[in-house]
Design a protein around this motif. Sequence first.
Motif, PDB file in Angstrom:
ATOM      1  N   PRO A  90      -6.255 -44.060 -80.514  1.00  0.00           N
ATOM      2  CA  PRO A  90      -5.867 -45.326 -79.640  1.00  0.00           C
ATOM      3  C   PRO A  90      -5.684 -44.972 -78.231  1.00  0.00           C
ATOM      4  O   PRO A  90      -5.543 -43.946 -77.686  1.00  0.00           O
ATOM      5  N   PRO A  91      -5.490 -46.083 -77.229  1.00  0.00           N
ATOM      6  CA  PRO A  91      -5.121 -45.636 -75.904  1.00  0.00           C
ATOM      7  C   PRO A  91      -4.140 -44.735 -75.853  1.00  0.00           C
ATOM      8  O   PRO A  91      -3.115 -44.799 -76.371  1.00  0.00           O
ATOM      9  N   TYR A  92      -4.306 -43.964 -74.709  1.00  0.00           N
ATOM     10  CA  TYR A  92      -3.511 -42.869 -74.592  1.00  0.00           C
ATOM     11  C   TYR A  92      -2.335 -43.486 -74.080  1.00  0.00           C
ATOM     12  O   TYR A  92      -2.204 -44.575 -73.169  1.00  0.00           O
ATOM     13  N   ASN A 139      -4.080 -38.333 -79.199  1.00  0.00           N
ATOM     14  CA  ASN A 139      -3.465 -39.243 -78.227  1.00  0.00           C
ATOM     15  C   ASN A 139      -2.636 -38.216 -77.086  1.00  0.00           C
ATOM     16  O   ASN A 139      -2.667 -36.925 -77.397  1.00  0.00           O
ATOM     17  N   GLN A 140      -2.090 -38.566 -75.999  1.00  0.00           N
ATOM     18  CA  GLN A 140      -1.470 -38.047 -75.042  1.00  0.00           C
ATOM     19  C   GLN A 140      -0.130 -37.647 -75.568  1.00  0.00           C
ATOM     20  O   GLN A 140       0.557 -38.093 -76.418  1.00  0.00           O
ATOM     21  N   ALA A 141       0.317 -36.188 -75.599  1.00  0.00           N
ATOM     22  CA  ALA A 141       1.385 -35.363 -76.126  1.00  0.00           C
ATOM     23  C   ALA A 141       2.794 -36.121 -75.457  1.00  0.00           C
ATOM     24  O   ALA A 141       3.250 -35.106 -74.908  1.00  0.00           O
ATOM     25  N   THR A 142       3.095 -37.319 -75.112  1.00  0.00           N
ATOM     26  CA  THR A 142       4.328 -37.705 -74.712  1.00  0.00           C
ATOM     27  C   THR A 142       5.247 -37.497 -75.749  1.00  0.00           C
ATOM     28  O   THR A 142       4.934 -37.486 -76.854  1.00  0.00           O
ATOM     29  N   ALA A 143       6.552 -37.445 -75.299  1.00  0.00           N
ATOM     30  CA  ALA A 143       7.654 -37.270 -76.178  1.00  0.00           C
ATOM     31  C   ALA A 143       7.612 -38.230 -77.411  1.00  0.00           C
ATOM     32  O   ALA A 143       7.864 -37.998 -78.463  1.00  0.00           O
ATOM     33  N   GLY A 169      -6.477 -30.929 -73.683  1.00  0.00           N
ATOM     34  CA  GLY A 169      -7.386 -31.867 -73.215  1.00  0.00           C
ATOM     35  C   GLY A 169      -7.817 -31.965 -72.058  1.00  0.00           C
ATOM     36  O   GLY A 169      -7.217 -31.939 -71.128  1.00  0.00           O
ATOM     37  N   PRO A 170      -9.225 -31.564 -71.968  1.00  0.00           N
ATOM     38  CA  PRO A 170      -9.941 -31.616 -70.589  1.00  0.00           C
ATOM     39  C   PRO A 170     -10.031 -32.946 -70.056  1.00  0.00           C
ATOM     40  O   PRO A 170      -9.950 -34.006 -70.751  1.00  0.00           O
ATOM     41  N   ARG A 171      -9.952 -33.003 -68.814  1.00  0.00           N
ATOM     42  CA  ARG A 171      -9.700 -34.192 -67.966  1.00  0.00           C
ATOM     43  C   ARG A 171     -11.016 -34.215 -67.075  1.00  0.00           C
ATOM     44  O   ARG A 171     -11.215 -33.409 -66.225  1.00  0.00           O
ATOM     45  N   ARG A 172     -11.986 -35.177 -67.308  1.00  0.00           N
ATOM     46  CA  ARG A 172     -13.292 -35.328 -66.474  1.00  0.00           C
ATOM     47  C   ARG A 172     -13.136 -36.459 -65.555  1.00  0.00           C
ATOM     48  O   ARG A 172     -13.886 -36.600 -64.506  1.00  0.00           O
ATOM     49  N   ILE A 173     -12.114 -37.402 -65.771  1.00  0.00           N
ATOM     50  CA  ILE A 173     -11.954 -38.688 -64.797  1.00  0.00           C
ATOM     51  C   ILE A 173     -10.554 -38.493 -64.431  1.00  0.00           C
ATOM     52  O   ILE A 173      -9.607 -38.421 -65.113  1.00  0.00           O
ATOM     53  N   SER A 174     -10.366 -38.734 -63.010  1.00  0.00           N
ATOM     54  CA  SER A 174      -8.968 -38.871 -62.377  1.00  0.00           C
ATOM     55  C   SER A 174      -8.799 -39.437 -61.251  1.00  0.00           C
ATOM     56  O   SER A 174      -9.930 -38.984 -60.286  1.00  0.00           O
ATOM     57  N   SER A 207      -7.036 -30.980 -64.229  1.00  0.00           N
ATOM     58  CA  SER A 207      -6.516 -30.014 -65.071  1.00  0.00           C
ATOM     59  C   SER A 207      -6.299 -30.463 -66.648  1.00  0.00           C
ATOM     60  O   SER A 207      -5.912 -31.764 -66.730  1.00  0.00           O
ATOM     61  N   ALA A 208      -6.264 -29.530 -67.304  1.00  0.00           N
ATOM     62  CA  ALA A 208      -6.038 -30.059 -68.812  1.00  0.00           C
ATOM     63  C   ALA A 208      -4.874 -30.857 -68.948  1.00  0.00           C
ATOM     64  O   ALA A 208      -3.776 -30.497 -68.412  1.00  0.00           O
ATOM     65  N   ALA A 209      -4.637 -31.668 -69.829  1.00  0.00           N
ATOM     66  CA  ALA A 209      -3.338 -32.372 -70.272  1.00  0.00           C
ATOM     67  C   ALA A 209      -3.284 -32.119 -71.717  1.00  0.00           C
ATOM     68  O   ALA A 209      -4.094 -31.711 -72.586  1.00  0.00           O
ATOM     69  N   ARG A 210      -1.748 -32.066 -71.925  1.00  0.00           N
ATOM     70  CA  ARG A 210      -1.249 -31.671 -73.300  1.00  0.00           C
ATOM     71  C   ARG A 210      -1.574 -32.901 -74.537  1.00  0.00           C
ATOM     72  O   ARG A 210      -1.219 -33.956 -73.952  1.00  0.00           O
ATOM     73  N   GLU A 211      -2.270 -32.725 -75.152  1.00  0.00           N
ATOM     74  CA  GLU A 211      -2.564 -33.793 -76.286  1.00  0.00           C
ATOM     75  C   GLU A 211      -2.204 -33.571 -77.624  1.00  0.00           C
ATOM     76  O   GLU A 211      -1.853 -32.133 -77.904  1.00  0.00           O
TER      77      GLU A 211
END
Length: 191
Positions: free
Chosen positions: A101-103, A138-142, A160-165, A171-175
């Motif tokens: 699903p969308p992050y 998904n993104q590891a938000t609380a 999770g690697p980020r290719r688009i910003s 930098s990697a995001a916690r997923e």
Amino acid sequence: MENEEQSFYRHRSRFNKLIKDGEWQSAEAAQLFYYLNRTCFNGLCRFNQSGEFNVPFGTHKSIRYATSFSRFKLLFENWAFTNRDIGALRIEAEDFIYADPPYDVEFTTYSAGGFSWDDQVRTAEWLAAHPGPVVLSNQATARIVELYEKVGFRINYLAGPRRISCTGDRSAAREVLAVKGLPELFERLSI
């Protein structure tokens, strides 16, 4: 097809015309989508509110385009891929579901209607009710972690690697990789 800006925009226009004319399921549309996705900026897939593919040309030094997909035919002949609302899916009790699903981030305008927090909750509850195995990311938000733990998923964390910003920070995001209905050995994998 080639990695050239003028060709890219010409093919993007043709692809959008096929969509507008209702020919989005044609072999030509599939070929154009593959080309556009490989040639565009960072392999991004984005459509505007009019339903047009609107990703700009990417600046790649070289691109290796596949010339045949026949090796995938047998592999995927019994699979079904879809991008419709989760409530409209027809599935069997034993079906394996991978959901993406969308992050849970500020940008939620993935489609004309967006994807709200209520949509996140509805998706989580629907997936939790499925008797078969489910894996989702998904993104590891609380609140994502709390939501999926509350409905019975085991949570694994990964970078999770980020290719688009939009800011240039890649930098990697916690997923999270949330798992339900698989043997415990697989549910407790350290990723």
